[in-house]
Design a protein around this motif. Structure first.
Motif: not given
Length: 282
Positions: A117-128, A160-164
């Motif tokens: 929702k906030a970091f711009g990741m997909t579920g797959e990327a989040g798991a990684a 608040k840092l988004g993808s960072a």
């Protein structure tokens, strides 16, 4: 005869195997039924428990691990029910394996929620990213369960840092390990510079303690990276030759009072400790 004994033994083993298979099937059915009763989920989602368990039990993942992973994802990760069957199983499998490594399934699911929702990741990327975090914790000598729990708790504060946000957490984990200062305290210090008023007030206090214009409020406000802000504050003190051990009793109290977010002189000692070049390659 030997042949007769061998056949009897074979029949006994087959019967025992059948008994174990039937018992496992009953356990899976009971776990899926318990999940449906507790969550109100349909069979479409409860079947993920048995299907995932079939795929990961060779890794030492138990039925209980798989059941908890499915429940955690269903409750805490809102996109879970929108995902395809294959994508759901990948997430449940990852959660189950991570649980064997010390990552609580709730921490994984809550972390995924912020990542997507906030970091711009997909579920797959989040798991990684969680697998990366687990490896990093073990490589740097940090408790995997504690660090993953901190991730779940801290990630919303880094939205608040988004993808960072993910990288910011990893950097905070490194500073926490080097200095011993908790992440929450680091953020309490650096968040003061999010507004002009807060930055001006905090910079004024620090410059008064340092006896000169060594901290620039505007630079700290424009630099939104919490670890970069932390290092600027830390360097401003150390560059004046003010190591904690060399400070007087009243200097320690003065600097502790001058940095909003520090609670004790022990926090000041932690802030000024360690070598920030350590663990850079991890």
């Amino acid at each position: 005869s030997f042949r007769g004994k061998a056949m009897a033994l074979n029949n006994m083993l087959m019967a025992k195997s059948l008994e174990l298979i039937l018992k496992l099937a009953e356990d899976v059915y009971a776990a899926e039924a318990a999940f449906r009763k507790a969550s109100g989920a349909t069979r479409e989602f409860s079947s993920d428990i048995g299907d995932s368990f079939d795929q990961v039990r060779g890794f030492g993942v138990t039925l209980e691990d798989t059941s908890k992973a499915t429940s955690s994802l269903y409750r805490n990760f809102t996109d879970f029910t929108f995902a395809t069957k294959s994508a759901r199983l990948d997430l449940v499998n990852t959660a189950g394996i991570l649980s064997r490594l010390g990552v609580d399934s709730d921490s994984f699911a809550k972390g995924l929620q912020t990542q997507t929702k906030a970091f711009g990741m997909t579920g797959e990327a989040g798991a990684a990213a969680f697998l990366e975090l687990t490896h990093y914790a073990r490589e740097t000598g940090q408790d995997v369960g504690v660090l993953s729990g901190q991730y779940a708790a801290m990630a919303p504060k880094l939205a608040k840092l988004g993808s960072a946000g993910h990288k910011a957490f990893m950097d905070l984990a490194r500073v926490q390990k080097i200095t011993g200062l908790e992440m929450t305290k680091i953020l309490n210090i650096t968040d003061k510079f999010d507004t002009f008023e807060g930055a001006a007030d905090q910079a004024g206090k620090l410059n008064a303690a340092l006896g000169g214009n060594f901290v620039n409020a505007m630079e700290l406000m424009m630099d939104t990276d919490p670890v970069s802000r932390f290092n600027q504050i830390r360097d401003a003190i150390l560059n004046q030759g003010l190591a904690f051990d060399d400070m007087s009793y009243y200097q320690r109290k003065f600097f502790t009072d001058s940095i909003d977010g520090l609670e004790t002189e022990a926090d000041l000692a932690a802030l000024l400790s360690g070598n920030m070049d350590m663990l850079a390659s991890s």
